[in-house]
Design a protein around this motif. Structure first.
Motif, short mmCIF file in Angstrom:
data_model
loop_
_atom_site.label_atom_id
_atom_site.label_comp_id
_atom_site.label_asym_id
_atom_site.label_seq_id
_atom_site.Cartn_x
_atom_site.Cartn_y
_atom_site.Cartn_z
N SER A 182 -11.79 11.75 -3.55
CA SER A 182 -11.76 10.29 -3.43
C SER A 182 -10.67 9.72 -4.35
O SER A 182 -10.59 10.12 -5.52
N PRO A 183 -9.83 8.81 -3.84
CA PRO A 183 -8.79 8.22 -4.69
C PRO A 183 -9.39 7.46 -5.86
O PRO A 183 -10.38 6.74 -5.71
N GLY A 184 -8.78 7.59 -7.00
CA GLY A 184 -9.24 6.92 -8.20
C GLY A 184 -8.58 7.51 -9.43
O GLY A 184 -7.83 8.50 -9.35
N ILE A 185 -8.87 6.90 -10.56
CA ILE A 185 -8.30 7.38 -11.82
C ILE A 185 -9.18 8.51 -12.34
O ILE A 185 -10.13 8.30 -13.09
N SER A 186 -8.87 9.71 -11.91
CA SER A 186 -9.62 10.89 -12.33
C SER A 186 -8.67 12.06 -12.42
O SER A 186 -7.59 12.07 -11.81
N HIS A 236 0.83 -1.20 0.00
CA HIS A 236 0.00 0.00 0.00
C HIS A 236 0.87 1.26 0.00
O HIS A 236 0.48 2.29 -0.57
N PHE A 239 -8.03 13.77 -8.94
CA PHE A 239 -7.15 13.03 -8.04
C PHE A 239 -5.70 13.07 -8.54
O PHE A 239 -4.77 13.31 -7.75
#
Length: 365
Positions: free
Chosen positions: A216-220, A136, A223
């Motif tokens: 929010s973590p993510g593919i954006s 992580h 972020f």
């Protein structure tokens, strides 16, 4: 005179000796590069085993009891039953691989590590396995320190080559003196200055964390943009000092090469100075730099502890410090094993690639 034929036994013996041998040793003799690669890989396995063994016994001999630390944590969370204390302790000792003598612990540890890739549970987030906790944090360290190391190496190589090529010029003198002054400044000192100027004084960049907690973590795009913005200060503090170090070493390698006859001959042929620099002078200087860069890439897995702590960056450095505070031996050994594996693997790949980069390097002869 009449020549006499040698005995049949002698002829047969000589032909058997002169005939090419078959088997693995004969194949290795015909393929020296493959033989060298196999020998080097065998040495790599021995070095890896030895380093992992030393790390295991070293951390096992550190005073302290991680089970008691876990019990105290359970007591603080009101999930600990005093009557079942012995059963809980024995169960936890078995799960953490702390039952039996140290040699039986070592054999169990190596079996789980080699056959199952299991480091055991982590105290930081019990019962999550230590390898999950490490994985992580690993991408953050690779993304921050890896990119900073690559960028500093490229910039240092280019600027150092130009500074050595144009030695005696004003720009080269200023660059060299600035590099001498700043090459050995600690990363965290530069990070403190950057935080004070860009975070607290100008308010342009964030001072802590790896991304905005509201995203929010993510593919954006939001972020990714937040991650890049938060990585600017810690990454630049590492890259800045690293670049000055590479400038000095590259210039040191460049200056002695400039008086070589092949450069004078290339200049006499009418080649342009930039072509002489890139195709002749720099080509004979970058080989030691490639070696040093490969070794430095292995050390990025340790993380820069002070920089990550200063910016509260969730990398391996922060994880290692937290694990040491809580005596989380499984996580500590896991981070150390990754560092050992990465450094030894980087050295192995360099040993195998250097003959391909430079035909003069032939270790197998």
């Amino acid at each position: 005179m009449t020549a006499t034929a040698p005995p049949a036994e002698t002829v047969v013996g000589e032909s058997a000796e002169s005939a090419p041998s078959r088997g693995g040793r004969a194949w290795l003799a015909r393929h020296p590069l493959a033989a060298y690669a196999l020998r080097r890989f065998g040495l790599y396995l021995v070095e890896l085993w030895g380093a992992l063994t030393i790390a295991f016994f070293f951390f096992r001999m550190i005073p302290g009891d991680p089970i008691q630390t876990l019990i105290q944590t359970l007591q603080q969370n009101y999930v600990y039953n005093q009557q079942a204390s012995e059963e809980i302790i024995e169960r936890y000792r078995h799960e953490f691989g702390l039952d039996g003598n140290i040699f039986s612990q070592y054999l169990k540890y190596m079996e789980n590590l080699i056959l199952h890739g299991d480091l055991g549970p982590s105290l930081l987030n019990y019962p999550t396995p230590a390898q999950d906790v490490i994985m992580h944090s690993l991408p953050w360290t690779i993304g921050l320190l890896g990119v900073a190391a690559v960028m500093s190496w490229i910039l240092g190589l280019v600027i150092g080559a130009i500074a050595g090529w144009r030695r005696g010029k004003l720009g080269s003198t200023i660059t060299t003196n600035l590099s001498i002054a700043l090459a050995h400044v600690p990363f965290f000192f530069v990070a403190l200055i950057l935080v004070y100027v860009f975070a607290y004084t100008l308010g342009m960049l964030p001072a802590r964390s790896a991304y905005d907690s509201a995203i929010s973590p993510g593919i954006s795009a939001d972020f990714i943009g937040s991650v890049l913005k938060h990585a600017l200060l810690p990454g630049f503090s590492i890259m800045l000092i690293g670049t000055f170090g590479w400038i000095l070493s590259t210039r040191m390698l460049m200056v002695p090469v400039l008086g070589e006859d092949y450069l004078v001959y290339a200049e006499a042929k009418g080649l342009k100075p930039w072509r002489i620099l890139t195709r002749y002078a720099l080509r004979n200087c970058y080989l030691p730099q490639v070696t040093a860069f490969g070794i430095s890439l292995g050390f990025i897995f340790n993380g820069n502890v002070l920089v990550e702590q200063l910016f509260n960056y969730p990398g391996l450095g922060t994880t290692l410090v937290t694990a040491i505070q809580q005596l989380d031996f499984n996580t500590i050994i896991g981070v150390t094993d990754i560092a050992i594996f990465s450094v030894l693997t980087a050295v192995l790949l360099l040993d195998l690639l250097l003959p391909l980069l430079d035909p003069r390097v032939k270790y197998w002869k």
